[in-house]
Design an enzyme around this catalytic site. Structure first.
Site, PDB file in Angstrom:
ATOM      1  CG  HIS A 129      13.055  48.717  18.336  1.00 32.62           C
ATOM      2  ND1 HIS A 129      14.002  49.301  18.282  1.00 32.62           N
ATOM      3  CD2 HIS A 129      12.283  48.706  18.117  1.00 32.62           C
ATOM      4  CE1 HIS A 129      13.434  50.811  17.112  1.00 32.62           C
ATOM      5  NE2 HIS A 129      12.345  50.435  16.699  1.00 32.62           N
ATOM      6  CG  ASP A 206      12.624  47.525  23.949  1.00 34.21           C
ATOM      7  OD1 ASP A 206      12.028  49.013  24.600  1.00 34.21           O
ATOM      8  OD2 ASP A 206      13.356  48.116  23.452  1.00 34.21           O
ATOM      9  CD  GLN A 209       5.509  49.623  21.244  1.00 34.72           C
ATOM     10  OE1 GLN A 209       4.218  50.016  21.592  1.00 34.72           O
ATOM     11  NE2 GLN A 209       6.531  51.031  20.265  1.00 34.72           N
ATOM     12  CE  LYS A 232       8.710  53.366  20.813  1.00 41.34           C
ATOM     13  NZ  LYS A 232       7.722  53.859  19.657  1.00 41.34           N
ATOM     14  CB  CYS A 388      13.177  49.353  14.293  1.00 35.91           C
ATOM     15  SG  CYS A 388      12.375  50.690  13.336  1.00 35.91           S
TER      16      CYS A 388
END
Length: 430
Positions: A129, A206, A209, A232, A388
């Site tokens: 991302h 990261d 998700q 999220k 993104c």
């Protein structure tokens, strides 16, 4: 860990916990398949933030009055819940931020400014991302370090042999997405962290998700840093979590200055507060953090219903919940992949062997923006664009994709409506 029964959750009852799912769009029942951008919120979380504003609203820490102490207790309780959620060793390793992006920028600017020099290398993957690309580019420009890119296969998997070859004594940081927001690929981050550590590099994951879809254990992964986007995972917007190993965080300089991150201030010298407050300058998003605590408790409540003995500790309850989420979303992903695969002219982007609940695709007769517009007319919310991930789109050779991203409340019937909607697009554009 307590044994799971063969109980299943009533998905209609779970869906009833999310009031927005009763919405109708253009006369159709809402099908919300944009969870990768932001998930919906259960009543328990909405109520928790509402009660905070009505009954508790006050600034945290240092206040001696009743409301301040009550707010501080809720704030600190949420931090401990997050510690369990991530299996951090100490609540000192849990930093509240404005989001996953803010956490990555904190590490890039604080750790990066203190640690990087000309000749050092930062490795990131092709599927990152922008939030895990641009911060490293910025700090590379500031320090003289360079950014190198790990390639991926056509299926959307890391080329591990190339990754291993890129690692060297020059590698100081590896920035890697746990689950791709555009492909759904679940990267073998534990293996990749181990490899990076062999050459002395640090690793930032990261986890934006990953946290909604799987049980994250930062100690098992041995991650140096792990950043989470809470909105999220059914929590409020404006809240993120950065996990960092305590020794690393203690050695890092503050990222921002102001209230709450200080110990003493004079015009000659300022000393800083202990962890985690050193990295939490200013008034935090208190209501959001309270909502995050309520989110974790809600997920644990779902786990209660799957356990033989629902009085288990928080970690056990979360294990049960995420076991259910993983099984359910795996089935939905397989079902959706097969159903979409029957649409002529449709190509799934991201066919990794190990992936989470992302169904991204292109259609030969229509641009993704047109697909999204037609689907919206039928009450189906998806995301269209480059997500993104512009470098990834270039690697895939497409300007954009249509992405349906799953949450714990989605159903096969909603997948069927998605497929019917895509067929409607074909009828219109062919």
């Amino acid at each position: 860990m307590k044994t799971l029964t063969k109980k299943i959750l009533d998905i209609d009852a779970v869906r009833a916990d999310f009031p927005i799912l009763a919405t109708r769009v253009n006369g159709h029942p809402l099908v919300y398949l944009d969870n990768g951008a932001s998930s919906q919120k259960p009543t328990a979380v909405i109520d928790a933030t509402d009660v905070y504003w009505k009954e508790t609203n006050a600034n945290v820490h240092r206040g001696v009055h009743h409301l301040s102490q009550k707010a501080t207790q809720q704030f600190d309780k949420a931090r401990e819940s997050v510690r369990v959620f991530l299996n951090a060793r100490s609540s000192k390793e849990v930093i509240f931020t404005a989001g996953c992006t803010a956490g990555i920028n904190l590490v890039a600017q604080s750790w990066g400014r203190a640690s990087l020099k000309p000749g050092d290398e930062i490795l990131i993957s092709t599927m990152e991302h922008h939030s895990n690309i641009v911060p490293w580019q910025l700090i590379a420009e500031q320090t003289g370090a360079s950014v190198k890119v790990i390639p991926i296969t056509d299926a959307g998997e890391i080329e591990l042999d190339v990754y291993e070859a890129l690692l060297s004594g020059k590698t100081k940081m590896v920035g890697l997405v746990h689950v791709s927001n555009s492909l759904g690929t679940i990267n073998p981050v534990k293996q990749m962290i181990e490899s990076a550590h062999r050459v002395g590099a640090k690793v930032l994951i990261d986890g934006a998700q990953a946290a909604p879809h799987m049980r994250v254990d930062v100690q098992d992964l041995d991650a140096d840093f792990y950043s989470v986007s809470c909105h999220k995972m059914y929590a409020p917007t404006g809240v993120g979590v950065l996990y960092g190993k305590q020794a690393l965080l203690e050695a890092m300089p503050p990222y921002q200055g102001g209230g709450d991150m200080i110990h003493t201030v004079s015009f000659e010298r300022t000393t800083y507060a202990e962890l985690p407050y050193k990295f939490e300058a200013g008034t935090p998003n208190i209501a959001g953090v309270v909502g995050l605590g309520a989110t974790i408790e809600y997920l644990a409540h779902l786990g209660d219903q799957l356990l033989d003995a629902p009085e288990g500790d928080l970690a056990t309850r979360l294990d049960a919940c995420f076991g259910w989420i993983h099984q359910r979303e795996s089935e939905l992903t397989a079902y959706g992949t097969a159903a979409l695969g029957e649409v002529s002219g449709l190509k799934i982007t991201g066919t990794a062997a190990n992936k989470a609940g992302i169904l991204a695709f292109t259609l030969d007769c229509a641009h993704p923006h047109d697909i999204g517009t037609v689907l919206d007319n039928e009450g189906i919310a998806v995301r269209t664009g480059h997500h993104c991930c512009m470098p990834l789109m270039r690697r895939l050779g497409v300007p954009a994709t249509t992405r349906a991203s799953l949450g714990l409340y989605n159903t096969k019937q909603e997948i069927d409506r998605l497929v019917s909607g895509v067929r409607r697009v074909k009828e219109m554009f062919e």
